[in-house]
Scaffold this motif. Structure first.
Motif, PDB file in Angstrom:
ATOM      1  N   ASP A 390      28.449 -15.359  24.946  1.00 23.91           N
ATOM      2  CA  ASP A 390      29.266 -14.808  26.029  1.00 23.91           C
ATOM      3  C   ASP A 390      30.169 -15.939  26.504  1.00 23.91           C
ATOM      4  OD1 ASP A 390      30.372 -13.844  28.382  1.00 23.91           O
ATOM      5  OD2 ASP A 390      28.573 -12.759  28.981  1.00 23.91           O
ATOM      6  N   LEU A 391      31.435 -15.890  26.120  1.00 26.34           N
ATOM      7  CA  LEU A 391      32.352 -16.991  26.424  1.00 26.34           C
ATOM      8  C   LEU A 391      32.701 -17.059  27.904  1.00 26.34           C
ATOM      9  CD1 LEU A 391      34.719 -16.805  23.321  1.00 26.34           C
ATOM     10  CD2 LEU A 391      32.696 -18.228  23.671  1.00 26.34           C
ATOM     11  N   ASP A 392      32.430 -16.009  28.666  1.00 22.35           N
ATOM     12  CA  ASP A 392      32.605 -16.095  30.113  1.00 22.35           C
ATOM     13  C   ASP A 392      31.494 -16.918  30.759  1.00 22.35           C
ATOM     14  OD1 ASP A 392      34.984 -14.764  30.299  1.00 22.35           O
ATOM     15  OD2 ASP A 392      34.101 -12.808  30.738  1.00 22.35           O
ATOM     16  N   LEU A 393      30.290 -16.816  30.198  1.00 28.28           N
ATOM     17  CA  LEU A 393      29.174 -17.613  30.703  1.00 28.28           C
ATOM     18  C   LEU A 393      29.153 -19.009  30.095  1.00 28.28           C
ATOM     19  CD1 LEU A 393      26.276 -14.973  30.696  1.00 28.28           C
ATOM     20  CD2 LEU A 393      27.672 -15.718  32.626  1.00 28.28           C
ATOM     21  N   ARG A 394      29.697 -19.153  28.896  1.00 28.89           N
ATOM     22  CA  ARG A 394      29.742 -20.450  28.232  1.00 28.89           C
ATOM     23  C   ARG A 394      31.206 -20.892  28.075  1.00 28.89           C
ATOM     24  NH1 ARG A 394      25.474 -22.680  25.551  1.00 28.89           N
ATOM     25  NH2 ARG A 394      26.937 -24.416  25.536  1.00 28.89           N
TER      26      ARG A 394
END
Length: 500
Positions: A390-394
């Motif tokens: 999840d690129l929003d979380l990472r």
């Protein structure tokens, strides 16, 4: 009178002999005293030391020599471990830039899953911490230190003779020990700085503990479709029944077996289901599937999602929408239906990238079609998210070099290490389509600086479909500085024009 004179003479003789004998004994004692008492050894700087102090000094010197030897060995060990740490860091950098190709992309997928179960600890660093603690403990327990936790009988006598005052020898020794403690603390601080400088790629982004901390930020447990049950993970077998949340699921068959999980297909009274039984209690697949569904403009065609958390695992259930049925992506693949499935795949990858999800392991065996008819799949969705991010979380993941499943593409030269992470799914899409078209693994080749699929390379004349697929693979494997979403949109328009 003569007798008196004789008596006095005898008395004087006897007295003289006694005196002479006493003098001889005195001289003999003085000689013995000189041989056992050397002022050059006991007198230093105008100060006289007792025999007990000299013995304590020799004892302290032996202890100091032993301590110096221990510290020397400790320093050699720490130097060796520091060198090993540097070697590990270099190996990590080499692995990130050039990992040897695996026998097949499917093996790489399996290896990336097994890597997620490995611990992230650093055994060399832990060993060094223990050595530093041992060094500090040895210094603090030294008999000449300020704490004086344990003193030998000789030392106790020496300390008592000085009435609590330290001799110059002890003061010098204490200063040396304080310096040793200071140096040991400096070594520990330097090692902590080295640990902080270890690249973030050394931590597996798919590690369950990492994902658990990420899910704590978005409070996935507040979803009404996530239910917790205070019992162990139930056994799920083919041709059996499973009761979950008041519903009875009839299990038909196992469609996928992976490291730590299994995927089954079945049915309930409401419709068809696909369920993933996972040995991890982190509901990562549920979170990713829910994110995909919430950010999709055609969410009605995607399956209903629910998850059941158990003490030692979880089960994610995908239920078909009303009027839909599930089929595997490779099921009923005919030459005239591949184009329709590829359109569904393009839609899936576009949805993933629109909501900043990275699947990172797109393969036909983990993809399921939800459709009303056999020729036009309404949607394609993954039933396994083990390698996903999840690129929003990472937000710290900004390149393919930080994605474990992309290392083979980097070693082949197909992807640059600094390329955007989204390109991993474009190459996975190309591999999946190639397998649907040819039933064989894609072999990327470079011709004139351009990457192509080997079976769709060359410049010989061909029909409109072959030209289209040749252009299809060339676009996915040579994105360059273009937006991946624009590439997917163009390919979708081309296929729609050709097939619809």
């Amino acid at each position: 009178m003569t007798e008196d004179l004789l008596t006095q003479s005898a008395y004087h003789s006897e007295s003289s002999s006694h005196l002479d004998g006493g003098a001889g004994l005195q001289k003999q004692g003085e000689a013995n005293q000189v041989s056992a008492y050397c002022k050059e050894l006991l007198m230093r700087g105008g100060r006289e030391f007792s025999f007990e102090e000299m013995r304590a000094e020799r004892f302290n010197q032996r202890q100091q020599q032993q301590l110096d030897e221990k510290l020397r060995l400790l320093k050699e060990t720490m130097d060796h471990l520091s060198q090993e740490l540097e070697d590990k860091k270099r190996l990590l950098q080499i692995r990130d830039s050039a990992e040897p190709p695996a026998a097949s992309f499917l093996q790489i997928y399996d290896e990336s899953q097994s890597a997620a179960a490995r611990p992230a600890g650093n055994s060399e660093t832990s060993h060094k911490d223990l050595l530093v603690e041992s060094c500090t403990a040895n210094v603090s327990q030294n008999p000449g230190s300020k704490t004086r936790d344990k003193l030998s009988p000789i030392q106790e006598t020496s300390v008592g003779a000085n009435s609590g005052l330290c001799s110059p020898l002890q003061e010098d020794q204490e200063e040396m020990e304080d310096q040793k403690v200071y140096e040991a603390q400096e070594v520990q601080e330097e090692m902590e700085v080295e640990e902080d400088q270890v690249p973030s790629s050394a931590v597996d982004p798919c590690d369950p503990d990492v994902r658990r901390r990420l899910l704590d930020q978005c409070d996935v447990t507040s979803s009404p479709d996530l239910r917790s049950e205070s019992r162990p993970l139930p056994a799920v077998e083919e041709r059996s029944c499973l009761q979950l949340g008041g519903d009875v699921i009839h299990i038909f068959s196992r469609v996928l077996e992976g490291p730590g999980f299994s995927v089954f297909k079945g049915a309930t009274e409401d419709g068809y289901v696909v369920l993933k039984v996972d040995g991890s209690s982190v509901p990562w697949d549920f979170h990713q599937s829910l994110r995909l569904k919430k950010n999709s403009s055609t969410a009605d065609s995607l399956p209903l999602i629910s998850c059941f958390l158990f003490l030692d695992g979880c089960i994610t259930v995908y239920t078909s929408p009303p009027g839909h049925m599930f089929t595997e992506l490779t099921e009923c693949v005919a030459s005239d239906s591949v184009g329709y499935k590829v359109v569904g795949l393009l839609q899936l990858v576009s949805r993933l990238q629109s909501c900043r999800l990275l699947h990172a392991a797109l393969r036909p065996h983990i993809l399921t079609c939800s459709h009303r008819g056999f020729l036009i799949p309404d949607s394609v969705f993954p039933v396994d998210w083990s390698s996903s991010l999840d690129l929003d979380l990472r937000r710290d993941v900004t390149s393919v070099q930080q994605v474990p499943s992309a290392q083979t593409y980097i070693s082949l030269g197909l992807l640059e290490p600094t390329a955007p992470p989204q390109l991993v799914d474009l190459v996975g899409l190309a591999e999946t389509v190639h397998l649907l078209l040819t039933n064989s693994k894609m072999v990327p080749v470079k011709e004139g600086g351009v990457w192509r699929a080997e079976q769709f390379s060359g410049g010989e004349p061909c029909d409109v479909f072959s030209r289209m697929w040749r252009s299809f693979f060339c676009s996915l494997l040579n994105v360059g500085g273009r937006s991946s979403l624009s590439v997917l949109s163009e390919l979708k328009d081309q296929l729609s024009t050709l097939y619809y």
